[in-house]
Design a protein around this motif. Structure first.
Motif, short mmCIF file in Angstrom:
data_model
loop_
_atom_site.label_atom_id
_atom_site.label_comp_id
_atom_site.label_asym_id
_atom_site.label_seq_id
_atom_site.Cartn_x
_atom_site.Cartn_y
_atom_site.Cartn_z
N GLU A 84 11.02 7.66 4.05
CA GLU A 84 10.83 6.24 4.48
C GLU A 84 10.89 4.99 3.74
O GLU A 84 10.91 3.70 3.97
N ASP A 85 11.27 5.36 2.28
CA ASP A 85 11.63 4.33 1.23
C ASP A 85 13.20 4.06 1.67
O ASP A 85 13.58 2.96 0.96
N ASP A 106 0.69 -1.13 -0.04
CA ASP A 106 0.08 0.00 0.10
C ASP A 106 0.89 1.35 -0.02
O ASP A 106 0.44 2.26 -0.56
N SER A 107 1.94 1.29 0.69
CA SER A 107 3.04 2.39 0.84
C SER A 107 3.49 3.06 -0.32
O SER A 107 3.84 4.11 -0.42
#
Length: 118
Positions: A89-90, A62-63
């Motif tokens: 955050e990746d 989802d992210s």
């Protein structure tokens, strides 16, 4: 020699793009399910995306939906992960994996570091 070699990692700024590649030698990706996983420092590995050429299906966590695109090029025996609108955050080490459950064959890339700075 059977190999699955990754390339394309690097350091970028928030919002920028990278394209990861994973090229197979010694086997054809056309009959494998190929996935991308990532592991951030201090965290458990997580599945990011996968593609199944035989079934014509793709999956995204989802992210990353709407930002990442997985694709394959049979002629080059390569799977790509286009990563757009990258976020801090990746940041993780990204690994590719080729899986053929019926043949019980599994291959992993060596991993490539993606760092996204804010």
């Amino acid at each position: 020699q059977l190999q699955f070699v990754e390339s394309g990692g690097g350091s970028v700024q928030d919002g920028e793009s990278l394209r990861l590649s994973c090229t197979a030698s010694g086997f054809s990706i056309d009959i494998y399910t190929v996935g991308w996983f990532r592991q951030a420092s201090g965290k458990e590995p997580e599945g990011v995306s996968c593609i199944s050429p035989n079934e014509g299906t793709t999956y995204y966590r989802d992210s990353v939906k709407g930002r990442f695109t997985i694709s394959g090029d049979g002629a080059k025996n390569t799977v790509y992960l286009q990563m757009d609108s990258l976020k801090p955050e990746d940041t993780a080490v990204y690994f590719c994996n080729a899986r053929h459950d019926a043949l019980r064959r599994y291959y992993w890339g060596q991993g490539t570091l993606v760092t996204v700075s804010s």
